[in-house]
Design a protein around this motif. Structure first.
Motif, PDB file in Angstrom:
ATOM      1  N   TYR A 135       0.819  -1.369   0.001  1.00 49.38           N
ATOM      2  CA  TYR A 135       0.042   0.129  -0.091  1.00 49.38           C
ATOM      3  C   TYR A 135       0.838   1.148  -0.015  1.00 49.38           C
ATOM      4  O   TYR A 135       0.290   2.324  -0.346  1.00 49.38           O
ATOM      5  CB  TYR A 135      -0.775  -0.110   1.173  1.00 49.38           C
ATOM      6  N   MET A 136       2.103   1.025   0.486  1.00 46.23           N
ATOM      7  CA  MET A 136       3.036   2.188   0.089  1.00 46.23           C
ATOM      8  C   MET A 136       3.174   2.612  -1.393  1.00 46.23           C
ATOM      9  O   MET A 136       2.981   3.817  -1.758  1.00 46.23           O
ATOM     10  CB  MET A 136       4.189   2.068   0.706  1.00 46.23           C
ATOM     11  N   ASP A 137       3.282   1.600  -1.951  1.00 44.78           N
ATOM     12  CA  ASP A 137       3.470   1.709  -3.362  1.00 44.78           C
ATOM     13  C   ASP A 137       2.538   2.398  -4.000  1.00 44.78           C
ATOM     14  O   ASP A 137       2.264   3.274  -5.001  1.00 44.78           O
ATOM     15  CB  ASP A 137       3.691   0.300  -4.130  1.00 44.78           C
ATOM     16  N   ARG A 138       1.090   1.763  -3.771  1.00 44.17           N
ATOM     17  CA  ARG A 138      -0.224   2.263  -4.288  1.00 44.17           C
ATOM     18  C   ARG A 138      -0.260   3.868  -3.706  1.00 44.17           C
ATOM     19  O   ARG A 138      -0.817   4.731  -4.590  1.00 44.17           O
ATOM     20  CB  ARG A 138      -1.531   1.612  -3.640  1.00 44.17           C
ATOM     21  N   TYR A 139       0.100   4.158  -2.565  1.00 42.96           N
ATOM     22  CA  TYR A 139      -0.141   5.538  -2.156  1.00 42.96           C
ATOM     23  C   TYR A 139       0.910   6.315  -2.930  1.00 42.96           C
ATOM     24  O   TYR A 139       0.180   7.424  -3.239  1.00 42.96           O
ATOM     25  CB  TYR A 139       0.216   5.698  -0.558  1.00 42.96           C
ATOM     26  N   LEU A 140       2.076   6.197  -3.147  1.00 38.59           N
ATOM     27  CA  LEU A 140       3.050   7.016  -3.986  1.00 38.59           C
ATOM     28  C   LEU A 140       2.439   7.062  -5.127  1.00 38.59           C
ATOM     29  O   LEU A 140       2.912   8.124  -6.008  1.00 38.59           O
ATOM     30  CB  LEU A 140       4.343   6.429  -3.872  1.00 38.59           C
ATOM     31  N   ARG A 141       1.935   5.929  -5.970  1.00 38.61           N
ATOM     32  CA  ARG A 141       1.300   6.296  -7.169  1.00 38.61           C
ATOM     33  C   ARG A 141      -0.110   6.682  -7.247  1.00 38.61           C
ATOM     34  O   ARG A 141      -0.613   6.910  -8.639  1.00 38.61           O
ATOM     35  CB  ARG A 141       1.425   4.750  -7.860  1.00 38.61           C
ATOM     36  N   GLY A 142      -0.562   7.122  -6.265  1.00 37.85           N
ATOM     37  CA  GLY A 142      -2.223   7.683  -6.153  1.00 37.85           C
ATOM     38  C   GLY A 142      -3.140   6.827  -6.531  1.00 37.85           C
ATOM     39  O   GLY A 142      -4.172   7.108  -6.970  1.00 37.85           O
ATOM     40  N   GLY A 143      -2.908   5.413  -6.218  1.00 34.77           N
ATOM     41  CA  GLY A 143      -3.704   4.359  -6.391  1.00 34.77           C
ATOM     42  C   GLY A 143      -4.974   4.138  -5.324  1.00 34.77           C
ATOM     43  O   GLY A 143      -4.768   5.058  -4.518  1.00 34.77           O
ATOM     44  N   ASP A 144      -5.839   3.265  -5.510  1.00 33.55           N
ATOM     45  CA  ASP A 144      -6.819   3.099  -4.697  1.00 33.55           C
ATOM     46  C   ASP A 144      -6.376   2.458  -3.380  1.00 33.55           C
ATOM     47  O   ASP A 144      -5.497   1.336  -3.343  1.00 33.55           O
ATOM     48  CB  ASP A 144      -7.953   2.028  -5.282  1.00 33.55           C
TER      49      ASP A 144
END
Length: 225
Positions: A135-144
């Motif tokens: 979820y760090m990866d998602r957060y940095l990419r602006g993901g869900d």
């Protein structure tokens, strides 16, 4: 302080004396050397905010125990003094994080392991790290950031092991783990728990592949009681 029942029993077998309902009040030293420990008796009254029984000191019950060595074991808790304002802290002094993403109340800051769960298993901390990384990866990419809950299907089917009637009678119960004799283990720092011999290990593997036998056996034992 809570302790595992097996560990308490092992300690008693090794000659450890347990002093109940007492709290340390003073370390006694003389010329820079430890001499003893002053203790005071307590009584359990009520419950504190974290749900634990609360000890109350009984005045005038102090007594001293002479010591050669002192090993403090007064529980464990995270040191959160470095955290700035904004983090939600639980009554147990742990950082609260979303169990589905491991993100804290501070956007973009994730937490896991003992600082979230308290003293627990290393495998749980590893799981927290894996989930947080996702979820760090998602957060940095602006993901869900909506938590996902999925089941992992087994990659292979293992057929139940068919026990013979003799095996059913002899290996349906879990074998006891062999231990070092008390007289031996109090003189070394080696593991108290030893390994199963080959026969017991093979039988345990057979039993492990028949979980249904375990439940049926336990149900029968419960009916006998």
């Amino acid at each position: 302080m809570p302790a595992d029942e097996l560990e308490v029993q092992a300690g008693l077998e090794e000659g450890i004396e347990v002093v109940y309902l007492c709290a340390p009040s003073k370390i006694i030293a003389e010329k820079g050397r430890l001499k003893g420990l002053e203790l005071v008796q307590v009584e359990m009254r009520g419950v504190d905010p974290t749900g634990w029984r609360e000890p109350v000191v009984l005045e005038g019950t102090e007594f001293t125990v002479e010591l050669d060595n002192l090993f403090p074991a007064i529980s464990q808790r995270p040191d959160l003094g470095f955290l700035p304002d904004g983090f939600k802290i639980s009554p147990k002094n742990t950082v609260e994080a979303d169990p589905g993403t491991m993100m804290t109340d501070v956007p973009g800051v994730f937490a896991g392991g003992d600082v979230v769960a308290g003293p627990y298993f290393a495998t749980d901390a590893m799981g927290h790290g894996k989930l947080a990384a996702k979820y760090m990866d998602r957060y940095l990419r602006g993901g869900d950031m909506t938590p996902e809950y999925t089941l992992t299907k087994p990659t292979a089917h293992v057929e139940p092991y068919e026990m013979t009637p003799v095996e059913v009678e002899t290996i349906v119960s879990r074998p006891e783990t062999p231990l070092q004799p008390v007289a031996q283990r109090i003189k070394n720092f080696e593991s108290v728990e030893l390994v199963l011999d080959e026969t017991a290990a093979v039988n345990e593997a057979k039993r492990c592949l028949r979980c249904d036998w375990r439940w049926e056996h336990e149900a029968e034992e419960e009916e006998k009681r």
